[in-house]
Design a protein around this motif. Structure first.
Motif, PDB file in Angstrom:
ATOM      1  N   ASP A 124       9.281 -64.116  17.937  1.00  0.00           N
ATOM      2  CA  ASP A 124      10.483 -63.743  17.185  1.00  0.00           C
ATOM      3  C   ASP A 124      11.588 -64.781  17.370  1.00  0.00           C
ATOM      4  OD1 ASP A 124       9.256 -61.452  16.235  1.00  0.00           O
ATOM      5  OD2 ASP A 124      10.223 -60.116  17.693  1.00  0.00           O
ATOM      6  N   GLU A 125      11.731 -65.273  18.581  1.00  0.00           N
ATOM      7  CA  GLU A 125      12.759 -66.284  18.854  1.00  0.00           C
ATOM      8  C   GLU A 125      12.460 -67.580  18.105  1.00  0.00           C
ATOM      9  OE1 GLU A 125      14.882 -68.667  22.550  1.00  0.00           O
ATOM     10  OE2 GLU A 125      13.493 -67.049  22.991  1.00  0.00           O
ATOM     11  N   ASP A 126      11.204 -68.019  18.130  1.00  0.00           N
ATOM     12  CA  ASP A 126      10.811 -69.215  17.377  1.00  0.00           C
ATOM     13  C   ASP A 126      11.077 -69.036  15.888  1.00  0.00           C
ATOM     14  OD1 ASP A 126       9.931 -70.430  19.710  1.00  0.00           O
ATOM     15  OD2 ASP A 126       7.803 -70.048  19.310  1.00  0.00           O
ATOM     16  N   TYR A 127      10.783 -67.838  15.384  1.00  0.00           N
ATOM     17  CA  TYR A 127      10.997 -67.552  13.971  1.00  0.00           C
ATOM     18  C   TYR A 127      12.489 -67.659  13.627  1.00  0.00           C
ATOM     19  CZ  TYR A 127      10.970 -65.233   9.451  1.00  0.00           C
ATOM     20  OH  TYR A 127      11.142 -64.951   8.125  1.00  0.00           O
ATOM     21  N   ARG A 128      13.343 -67.062  14.446  1.00  0.00           N
ATOM     22  CA  ARG A 128      14.794 -67.136  14.212  1.00  0.00           C
ATOM     23  C   ARG A 128      15.268 -68.587  14.253  1.00  0.00           C
ATOM     24  NH1 ARG A 128      14.631 -62.528  17.285  1.00  0.00           N
ATOM     25  NH2 ARG A 128      15.090 -63.653  19.201  1.00  0.00           N
ATOM     26  N   ASP A 129      14.775 -69.354  15.229  1.00  0.00           N
ATOM     27  CA  ASP A 129      15.150 -70.768  15.331  1.00  0.00           C
ATOM     28  C   ASP A 129      14.735 -71.532  14.075  1.00  0.00           C
ATOM     29  OD1 ASP A 129      16.212 -70.319  17.840  1.00  0.00           O
ATOM     30  OD2 ASP A 129      14.487 -71.178  18.922  1.00  0.00           O
ATOM     31  N   MET A 130      13.502 -71.283  13.624  1.00  0.00           N
ATOM     32  CA  MET A 130      13.013 -71.986  12.437  1.00  0.00           C
ATOM     33  C   MET A 130      13.822 -71.602  11.202  1.00  0.00           C
ATOM     34  SD  MET A 130       9.095 -72.474  11.293  1.00  0.00           S
ATOM     35  CE  MET A 130       8.615 -73.798  10.230  1.00  0.00           C
ATOM     36  N   MET A 131      14.168 -70.340  11.071  1.00  0.00           N
ATOM     37  CA  MET A 131      14.961 -69.908   9.914  1.00  0.00           C
ATOM     38  C   MET A 131      16.367 -70.498   9.965  1.00  0.00           C
ATOM     39  SD  MET A 131      12.873 -68.322   8.023  1.00  0.00           S
ATOM     40  CE  MET A 131      11.588 -69.357   8.709  1.00  0.00           C
ATOM     41  N   ASN A 132      16.948 -70.613  11.163  1.00  0.00           N
ATOM     42  CA  ASN A 132      18.271 -71.226  11.293  1.00  0.00           C
ATOM     43  C   ASN A 132      18.239 -72.698  10.902  1.00  0.00           C
ATOM     44  OD1 ASN A 132      19.571 -68.872  12.087  1.00  0.00           O
ATOM     45  ND2 ASN A 132      19.238 -69.269  14.270  1.00  0.00           N
ATOM     46  N   VAL A 133      17.226 -73.419  11.366  1.00  0.00           N
ATOM     47  CA  VAL A 133      17.083 -74.828  11.001  1.00  0.00           C
ATOM     48  C   VAL A 133      16.866 -74.945   9.491  1.00  0.00           C
ATOM     49  CG1 VAL A 133      15.629 -76.890  11.251  1.00  0.00           C
ATOM     50  CG2 VAL A 133      16.247 -75.549  13.270  1.00  0.00           C
ATOM     51  N   THR A 134      16.031 -74.076   8.946  1.00  0.00           N
ATOM     52  CA  THR A 134      15.771 -74.087   7.505  1.00  0.00           C
ATOM     53  C   THR A 134      17.063 -73.866   6.722  1.00  0.00           C
ATOM     54  OG1 THR A 134      13.508 -73.299   7.815  1.00  0.00           O
ATOM     55  CG2 THR A 134      14.486 -72.969   5.642  1.00  0.00           C
ATOM     56  N   ASP A 135      17.837 -72.860   7.099  1.00  0.00           N
ATOM     57  CA  ASP A 135      19.093 -72.573   6.403  1.00  0.00           C
ATOM     58  C   ASP A 135      20.042 -73.770   6.446  1.00  0.00           C
ATOM     59  OD1 ASP A 135      18.237 -70.024   5.748  1.00  0.00           O
ATOM     60  OD2 ASP A 135      19.333 -69.046   7.386  1.00  0.00           O
ATOM     61  N   THR A 136      20.127 -74.414   7.596  1.00  0.00           N
ATOM     62  CA  THR A 136      20.997 -75.585   7.744  1.00  0.00           C
ATOM     63  C   THR A 136      20.548 -76.709   6.826  1.00  0.00           C
ATOM     64  OG1 THR A 136      21.518 -75.020  10.035  1.00  0.00           O
ATOM     65  CG2 THR A 136      21.839 -77.317   9.388  1.00  0.00           C
ATOM     66  N   LEU A 137      19.241 -76.960   6.775  1.00  0.00           N
ATOM     67  CA  LEU A 137      18.720 -78.045   5.943  1.00  0.00           C
ATOM     68  C   LEU A 137      18.863 -77.746   4.454  1.00  0.00           C
ATOM     69  CD1 LEU A 137      15.588 -78.890   8.091  1.00  0.00           C
ATOM     70  CD2 LEU A 137      17.612 -80.332   7.767  1.00  0.00           C
ATOM     71  N   VAL A 138      18.631 -76.509   4.065  1.00  0.00           N
ATOM     72  CA  VAL A 138      18.785 -76.130   2.653  1.00  0.00           C
ATOM     73  C   VAL A 138      20.248 -76.287   2.245  1.00  0.00           C
ATOM     74  CG1 VAL A 138      18.684 -74.190   1.029  1.00  0.00           C
ATOM     75  CG2 VAL A 138      16.751 -74.651   2.556  1.00  0.00           C
ATOM     76  N   SER A 139      21.160 -75.847   3.078  1.00  0.00           N
ATOM     77  CA  SER A 139      22.592 -76.005   2.789  1.00  0.00           C
ATOM     78  C   SER A 139      22.975 -77.480   2.675  1.00  0.00           C
ATOM     79  CB  SER A 139      23.441 -75.334   3.874  1.00  0.00           C
ATOM     80  OG  SER A 139      23.289 -73.934   3.807  1.00  0.00           O
ATOM     81  N   ALA A 140      22.452 -78.291   3.581  1.00  0.00           N
ATOM     82  CA  ALA A 140      22.752 -79.715   3.541  1.00  0.00           C
ATOM     83  C   ALA A 140      22.237 -80.356   2.258  1.00  0.00           C
ATOM     84  CB  ALA A 140      22.150 -80.418   4.758  1.00  0.00           C
ATOM     85  N   TYR A 141      21.049 -79.983   1.829  1.00  0.00           N
ATOM     86  CA  TYR A 141      20.465 -80.530   0.600  1.00  0.00           C
ATOM     87  C   TYR A 141      21.364 -80.259  -0.607  1.00  0.00           C
ATOM     88  CZ  TYR A 141      17.157 -81.445  -3.181  1.00  0.00           C
ATOM     89  OH  TYR A 141      16.535 -81.949  -4.314  1.00  0.00           O
ATOM     90  N   PHE A 142      21.891 -79.067  -0.676  1.00  0.00           N
ATOM     91  CA  PHE A 142      22.727 -78.695  -1.816  1.00  0.00           C
ATOM     92  C   PHE A 142      24.202 -79.034  -1.616  1.00  0.00           C
ATOM     93  CE2 PHE A 142      19.038 -75.843  -2.515  1.00  0.00           C
ATOM     94  CZ  PHE A 142      18.673 -76.342  -3.751  1.00  0.00           C
ATOM     95  N   GLY A 143      24.492 -79.803  -0.539  1.00  0.00           N
ATOM     96  CA  GLY A 143      25.852 -80.268  -0.323  1.00  0.00           C
ATOM     97  C   GLY A 143      26.812 -79.210   0.150  1.00  0.00           C
ATOM     98  N   LYS A 144      26.285 -78.170   0.784  1.00  0.00           N
ATOM     99  CA  LYS A 144      27.137 -77.082   1.272  1.00  0.00           C
ATOM    100  C   LYS A 144      27.491 -77.261   2.741  1.00  0.00           C
ATOM    101  CE  LYS A 144      24.926 -73.846  -1.908  1.00  0.00           C
ATOM    102  NZ  LYS A 144      24.068 -72.669  -2.008  1.00  0.00           N
ATOM    103  N   GLY A 145      27.247 -78.446   3.260  1.00  0.00           N
ATOM    104  CA  GLY A 145      27.523 -78.704   4.676  1.00  0.00           C
ATOM    105  C   GLY A 145      26.333 -78.380   5.523  1.00  0.00           C
ATOM    106  N   ALA A 146      26.338 -78.896   6.728  1.00  0.00           N
ATOM    107  CA  ALA A 146      25.185 -78.671   7.621  1.00  0.00           C
ATOM    108  C   ALA A 146      25.583 -77.880   8.819  1.00  0.00           C
ATOM    109  CB  ALA A 146      24.591 -80.007   8.034  1.00  0.00           C
TER     110      ALA A 146
END
Length: 146
Positions: A124-146
């Protein structure tokens, strides 16, 4: 040097993501993950093919949204791989999650890229970490900050 190719093999799927931008983003992401990565293919495929891959190679059942395959004989030495994405499944999930299709597609690609680079979500912890990294990268791609 990382080489990323985006392949649309999903019939009449009109990819809302710019494939050149996506390839550049993926190359940069993988280069920053500190892995010796060679060639990565991001392949958009139809659901029939996705089900075949899932059942024949991953021993899954039915349709899934993204599959990642490491193709290297010795991934610790040099890593080649493929990421398969189902645009139809992404479209269904975009509706369910109330996001734009391009955001859900990118989320799936990023998920695959993180797996290629060695990240897992076995707890569960790994999953949360991966989702947090994913959210950060998706936001960065669309220019919403990292």
């Amino acid at each position: 040097m990382v080489t990323v190719e985006v392949i649309n093999d999903a019939g009449d799927f009109d990819n809302p993501l710019d494939e050149s931008d996506l390839a550049s983003f993926a190359s940069k992401l993988l280069a920053e993950r500190d892995r010796k990565i060679g060639e990565i293919n991001i392949v958009f495929i139809d659901d029939v093919r996705m089900i075949e891959l899932n059942e024949n190679y991953k021993k899954g059942e039915g349709l899934t949204d993204v599959l990642t395959f490491i193709l290297s004989d010795d991934p610790a030495e040099f890593l080649d791989g493929e990421i398969y994405v189902s645009p139809l499944k992404a479209e269904q999930q975009a509706t369910e999650y109330r996001v734009q299709l391009q955001e859900e597609l990118l989320r799936l690609v990023v998920h695959g890229l993180l797996h290629i680079s060695g990240m897992t979500h076995n707890t569960d912890e790994d999953y949360r970490d991966m989702m947090n990294v994913t959210d950060t990268l998706v936001s960065a791609y669309f220019g919403k900050g990292a």
